[in-house]
Write a protein that holds these residues in place. Structure first.
Motif, PDB file in Angstrom:
ATOM      1  N   VAL A 140       1.401 -11.038   0.825  1.00 57.32           N
ATOM      2  CA  VAL A 140       0.332 -11.083   0.063  1.00 57.32           C
ATOM      3  C   VAL A 140       0.809 -11.111  -1.367  1.00 57.32           C
ATOM      4  O   VAL A 140       0.463 -11.775  -1.845  1.00 57.32           O
ATOM      5  N   LEU A 141       1.794 -10.921  -1.795  1.00 58.12           N
ATOM      6  CA  LEU A 141       2.854 -10.927  -3.264  1.00 58.12           C
ATOM      7  C   LEU A 141       2.801 -12.565  -2.975  1.00 58.12           C
ATOM      8  O   LEU A 141       2.584 -12.923  -4.540  1.00 58.12           O
ATOM      9  N   ALA A 149       1.554 -15.149  -2.017  1.00 58.51           N
ATOM     10  CA  ALA A 149       0.541 -15.658  -2.381  1.00 58.51           C
ATOM     11  C   ALA A 149      -0.182 -15.328  -4.293  1.00 58.51           C
ATOM     12  O   ALA A 149      -1.060 -16.082  -4.618  1.00 58.51           O
ATOM     13  N   ASN A 150       0.387 -14.124  -4.789  1.00 58.26           N
ATOM     14  CA  ASN A 150      -0.066 -14.017  -5.690  1.00 58.26           C
ATOM     15  C   ASN A 150       0.446 -13.676  -7.022  1.00 58.26           C
ATOM     16  O   ASN A 150       0.378 -13.301  -8.172  1.00 58.26           O
ATOM     17  N   GLU A 195      -2.268  -5.997  -8.647  1.00 62.45           N
ATOM     18  CA  GLU A 195      -3.319  -5.838  -7.717  1.00 62.45           C
ATOM     19  C   GLU A 195      -3.344  -6.114  -6.877  1.00 62.45           C
ATOM     20  O   GLU A 195      -3.746  -5.465  -6.093  1.00 62.45           O
ATOM     21  N   SER A 196      -2.687  -7.076  -6.350  1.00 65.73           N
ATOM     22  CA  SER A 196      -2.775  -7.419  -5.016  1.00 65.73           C
ATOM     23  C   SER A 196      -2.278  -5.773  -3.798  1.00 65.73           C
ATOM     24  O   SER A 196      -2.685  -5.919  -2.655  1.00 65.73           O
ATOM     25  N   ILE A 197      -1.362  -5.179  -4.667  1.00 65.13           N
ATOM     26  CA  ILE A 197      -0.769  -4.253  -4.285  1.00 65.13           C
ATOM     27  C   ILE A 197      -0.793  -3.125  -4.391  1.00 65.13           C
ATOM     28  O   ILE A 197      -1.304  -1.425  -2.993  1.00 65.13           O
ATOM     29  N   ALA A 208       2.480  -6.050   2.439  1.00 67.95           N
ATOM     30  CA  ALA A 208       1.803  -6.583   1.298  1.00 67.95           C
ATOM     31  C   ALA A 208       2.943  -7.289   0.464  1.00 67.95           C
ATOM     32  O   ALA A 208       2.885  -8.432  -0.251  1.00 67.95           O
ATOM     33  N   SER A 267      -0.609  -9.851 -13.392  1.00 64.89           N
ATOM     34  CA  SER A 267      -2.022  -9.054 -13.024  1.00 64.89           C
ATOM     35  C   SER A 267      -2.459  -9.440 -11.644  1.00 64.89           C
ATOM     36  O   SER A 267      -2.599  -8.355 -11.160  1.00 64.89           O
ATOM     37  N   GLN A 268      -2.795 -10.590 -11.051  1.00 64.38           N
ATOM     38  CA  GLN A 268      -2.875 -10.763  -9.747  1.00 64.38           C
ATOM     39  C   GLN A 268      -2.302 -10.072  -8.498  1.00 64.38           C
ATOM     40  O   GLN A 268      -2.269  -9.241  -8.052  1.00 64.38           O
ATOM     41  N   ALA A 269      -0.519  -9.893  -9.431  1.00 56.36           N
ATOM     42  CA  ALA A 269       0.201  -9.673  -8.199  1.00 56.36           C
ATOM     43  C   ALA A 269       0.924  -8.045  -8.483  1.00 56.36           C
ATOM     44  O   ALA A 269       0.354  -7.179  -7.224  1.00 56.36           O
ATOM     45  N   PRO A 274      -4.772  -1.441  -2.476  1.00 54.81           N
ATOM     46  CA  PRO A 274      -4.162  -0.979  -0.592  1.00 54.81           C
ATOM     47  C   PRO A 274      -3.747   0.142  -0.790  1.00 54.81           C
ATOM     48  O   PRO A 274      -3.654   1.143   0.350  1.00 54.81           O
TER      49      PRO A 274
END
Length: 98
Positions: free
Chosen positions: A45-46, A48-49, A58-60, A41, A54-56, A63
Motif C-alpha cells: 500500500v505504501l 502506491a501512496n 494515512e495509508s498505514i 501495508a 500525508s497519503q503515505a 488500519p
C-alpha cells in the motif's frame, strides 16, 4: 428476568487458570497478525501512496491503529477475566478434604 447461574466450582476456576497459556498465545498470534499486516501495508500500500507524505502516513496509520487497539483490548479483557477468577477462588471457603 435474568436467571442466575451457580458460581463456578473451585476445580473449574483452577482449570481456567491453567489455560492462561492459551490466552497469551492468542495475544502473541494477534501481535504477529498486526506485524504481518503492517509489513504488507508497507510493502504494497505504501509504494502506491508515495505521491505525498500525508497519503503515505494515512495509508498505514488507520488500519494499524484499529488492529492494535483491538489486540490491546483483548489482552486487557483476558487479564481482567483471570484476575476475577483468581479473586473468586480466593473468596471461596476452603472445604476440608474427606
Amino acid at each position: 428476568m435474568a436467571r442466575e447461574t451457580a458460581p463456578p466450582s473451585r476445580a473449574e476456576i483452577e482449570e481456567r487458570l491453567q489455560r492462561i497459556g492459551t490466552y497469551s498465545r492468542a495475544v502473541r498470534v494477534g501481535l504477529l497478525i498486526i506485524l504481518s499486516a503492517f509489513l504488507l501495508a508497507v510493502g504494497v500500500v505504501l509504494p502506491a501512496n508515495l505521491d505525498s507524505p500525508s497519503q503515505a502516513v494515512e495509508s498505514i496509520l488507520m488500519p494499524l491503529t484499529f488492529v492494535g487497539l483491538g489486540t490491546i483490548l483483548y489482552g486487557i479483557g483476558m487479564h481482567l477475566h483471570l484476575m476475577h477468577l483468581n479473586l473468586v477462588r480466593q473468596l471461596q471457603p476452603e472445604r476440608p478434604d474427606d
